[in-house]
Scaffold this motif. Structure first.
Motif, PDB file in Angstrom:
ATOM      1  N   LEU A 138       0.854  -0.957   0.070  1.00 30.99           N
ATOM      2  CA  LEU A 138      -0.303  -0.043  -0.051  1.00 30.99           C
ATOM      3  C   LEU A 138       1.007   1.556   0.137  1.00 30.99           C
ATOM      4  O   LEU A 138       1.238   1.104   1.206  1.00 30.99           O
ATOM      5  CB  LEU A 138      -0.523   0.110   1.158  1.00 30.99           C
ATOM      6  N   PRO A 139       1.275   1.984  -1.528  1.00 32.78           N
ATOM      7  CA  PRO A 139       2.030   3.224  -1.140  1.00 32.78           C
ATOM      8  C   PRO A 139       1.795   4.316  -0.368  1.00 32.78           C
ATOM      9  O   PRO A 139       0.637   5.355  -1.165  1.00 32.78           O
ATOM     10  CB  PRO A 139       2.815   3.564  -2.869  1.00 32.78           C
ATOM     11  N   TYR A 140       1.945   4.421   1.162  1.00 33.45           N
ATOM     12  CA  TYR A 140       1.780   5.864   0.760  1.00 33.45           C
ATOM     13  C   TYR A 140       2.630   7.176   0.777  1.00 33.45           C
ATOM     14  O   TYR A 140       2.267   8.098   1.140  1.00 33.45           O
ATOM     15  CB  TYR A 140       2.405   5.627   2.595  1.00 33.45           C
ATOM     16  N   GLY A 141       4.315   6.971   0.751  1.00 33.90           N
ATOM     17  CA  GLY A 141       4.338   8.086  -0.386  1.00 33.90           C
ATOM     18  C   GLY A 141       5.982   7.465  -0.728  1.00 33.90           C
ATOM     19  O   GLY A 141       6.357   6.085  -0.221  1.00 33.90           O
ATOM     20  N   LEU A 142       6.268   8.318  -1.552  1.00 31.37           N
ATOM     21  CA  LEU A 142       7.854   8.556  -1.970  1.00 31.37           C
ATOM     22  C   LEU A 142       8.733   9.981  -1.259  1.00 31.37           C
ATOM     23  O   LEU A 142       7.992  10.907  -1.074  1.00 31.37           O
ATOM     24  CB  LEU A 142       7.211   8.725  -4.131  1.00 31.37           C
ATOM     25  N   VAL A 143      10.059   9.384  -1.190  1.00 29.82           N
ATOM     26  CA  VAL A 143      10.531   9.870  -0.131  1.00 29.82           C
ATOM     27  C   VAL A 143      12.266   9.696  -0.848  1.00 29.82           C
ATOM     28  O   VAL A 143      12.506   8.986  -1.922  1.00 29.82           O
ATOM     29  CB  VAL A 143      11.115   9.166   1.079  1.00 29.82           C
ATOM     30  N   ALA A 144      12.576  11.275  -1.288  1.00 30.97           N
ATOM     31  CA  ALA A 144      13.686  11.349  -2.077  1.00 30.97           C
ATOM     32  C   ALA A 144      14.804  11.630  -1.067  1.00 30.97           C
ATOM     33  O   ALA A 144      14.293  12.430  -0.620  1.00 30.97           O
ATOM     34  CB  ALA A 144      14.220  12.855  -3.349  1.00 30.97           C
ATOM     35  N   HIS A 145      15.984  10.670  -0.696  1.00 31.43           N
ATOM     36  CA  HIS A 145      16.843  11.598   0.361  1.00 31.43           C
ATOM     37  C   HIS A 145      18.203  10.342  -0.047  1.00 31.43           C
ATOM     38  O   HIS A 145      18.425   9.170  -0.887  1.00 31.43           O
ATOM     39  CB  HIS A 145      16.557  10.020   1.415  1.00 31.43           C
ATOM     40  N   ALA A 146      19.004  11.943  -0.181  1.00 29.96           N
ATOM     41  CA  ALA A 146      20.442  11.495  -0.293  1.00 29.96           C
ATOM     42  C   ALA A 146      21.043  10.779  -2.034  1.00 29.96           C
ATOM     43  O   ALA A 146      21.587   9.662  -1.808  1.00 29.96           O
ATOM     44  CB  ALA A 146      21.420  10.219   0.518  1.00 29.96           C
ATOM     45  N   GLY A 147      20.056  11.387  -2.687  1.00 28.63           N
ATOM     46  CA  GLY A 147      20.250  10.790  -4.050  1.00 28.63           C
ATOM     47  C   GLY A 147      19.547   9.291  -4.381  1.00 28.63           C
ATOM     48  O   GLY A 147      20.124   8.665  -5.436  1.00 28.63           O
ATOM     49  N   ARG A 148      18.570   9.201  -3.912  1.00 28.79           N
ATOM     50  CA  ARG A 148      18.025   7.795  -4.246  1.00 28.79           C
ATOM     51  C   ARG A 148      15.999   8.199  -3.719  1.00 28.79           C
ATOM     52  O   ARG A 148      16.228   8.715  -3.516  1.00 28.79           O
ATOM     53  CB  ARG A 148      18.217   6.762  -3.653  1.00 28.79           C
TER      54      ARG A 148
END
Length: 328
Positions: A175-185
């Motif tokens: 169940l996709p709650y959210g997308l996060v960009a962190h440290a180039g990924r």
């Protein structure tokens, strides 16, 4: 922007490259069937884009001779914001598919800007430098990122094929709650529909994706970014490192950001002024240099191998400082 709209714009971009494009070639490049290509051409014609249809064995589609996109009317500030945003995305390693995608997008934007503004932005790109090192990472597939974004927005479950950091492949429903960009990924955070357990997945390790039927609710207090950082910091790596550092948290955080280390007050109240640092890592070799950069008193609690590496670095630095012969 819907997937079909994005593909219509992609078709226009291909045709603007010049030449005659066959229907099978366009279908392959867009990832659709030939009937859909003809429907997309119809959409362009409805928008007033002059697409010529060439019949025959070697026929296909092309833009009418002389057709060009009109100049993109942006203010100086708007154009600067867009170009710097593309540049920042490339340097942070967040541009999907390849670094070439960001460079190509920047070049296309500059081509359709008025000449005076284009020259000024070219001058900025040619003369600007950055103190932060450019990241080179494995970016996720564009389609994976966009499909997950739509699924998260509309709260649709997804079935993914995933390969973990140890190379083990599995099929999962999330169940996709959210997308996060962190440290180039890019990371996906979401729940297992069977037991509600929240997990974090790296998008570049997703090898297959299918949006499922159904819907779900995201907990009101759920914070995707904080969840990803907590997950990364608690990943069971090969080495569980414990160090006490005497210094302020902001200073230590500048060298050991969230996702790499967790910071807490020591259990012993007598250790006032010390910060407990926990790091989980596959390799220890990089940690002594970071501790040296922090430049505060520290005590390595575990593992013993880290103490040996710290001593080895100290000996090398001492040898470098004591060397008599300095090359010109």
């Amino acid at each position: 922007m819907t997937t079909s709209t994005a593909r219509v714009l992609a078709l226009l971009e291909i045709l603007q490259g010049g030449g005659l494009r066959t229907v099978p070639d366009l279908a392959a490049r867009l990832g659709v069937d030939e009937r859909t290509v003809r429907r997309y051409v119809g959409h362009l014609l409805e928008l007033g884009v002059p697409v010529d249809s060439v019949r025959g064995r070697y026929g296909g589609y092309r833009l009418a001779p002389g057709y060009r996109m009109p100049p993109l009317m942006l203010t100086d500030e708007e154009a600067l914001a867009v170009v710097l945003g593309l540049l920042a995305g490339r340097r942070a390693g967040l541009v999907t598919t390849s670094m070439a995608a960001g460079e190509s997008a920047t070049a296309k934007l500059l081509r359709v800007l008025p000449a005076v503004l284009r020259r000024r932005l070219d001058a900025l790109l040619d003369t600007a430098d950055f103190t932060a090192r450019s990241r080179t990472t494995t970016a996720p597939e564009t389609e994976v990122l966009l499909e997950l974004a739509e699924a998260a927005l509309h709260r649709r479950p997804v079935a993914i094929a995933y390969t973990d950091r140890k190379g083990r492949a599995s099929d999962r429903t999330v169940l996709p709650y959210g997308l996060v960009a962190h440290a180039g990924r890019w990371y996906l955070t979401g729940a297992n529909p069977a037991d509600g357990e929240v997990r974090t997945f790296r998008l570049d390790r997703i090898t297959g994706l299918r949006v499922e039927s159904g819907s779900f609710d995201v907990p009101a207090d759920f914070e995707p970014a904080a969840t990803v950082l907590d997950s990364l910091a608690s990943t069971p790596w090969t080495h569980d490192v414990a160090v006490r550092i005497r210094g302020g948290v902001p200073h230590i955080r500048a060298h050991l950001p969230p996702g790499i280390a967790t910071l807490s007050a020591p259990a012993d109240a007598a250790d006032d002024g010390w910060v407990q640092v926990r790091i989980r890592a596959e390799r220890l070799e990089w940690i002594p240099a970071v501790l040296a950069a922090v430049d505060r008193p520290f005590v390595v609690e575990r593992p013993a191998a880290l103490r040996d590496l710290v001593r080895a670095l100290a000996r090398r630095l001492d040898a470098y400082a004591a060397a008599d012969d300095v090359p010109n």
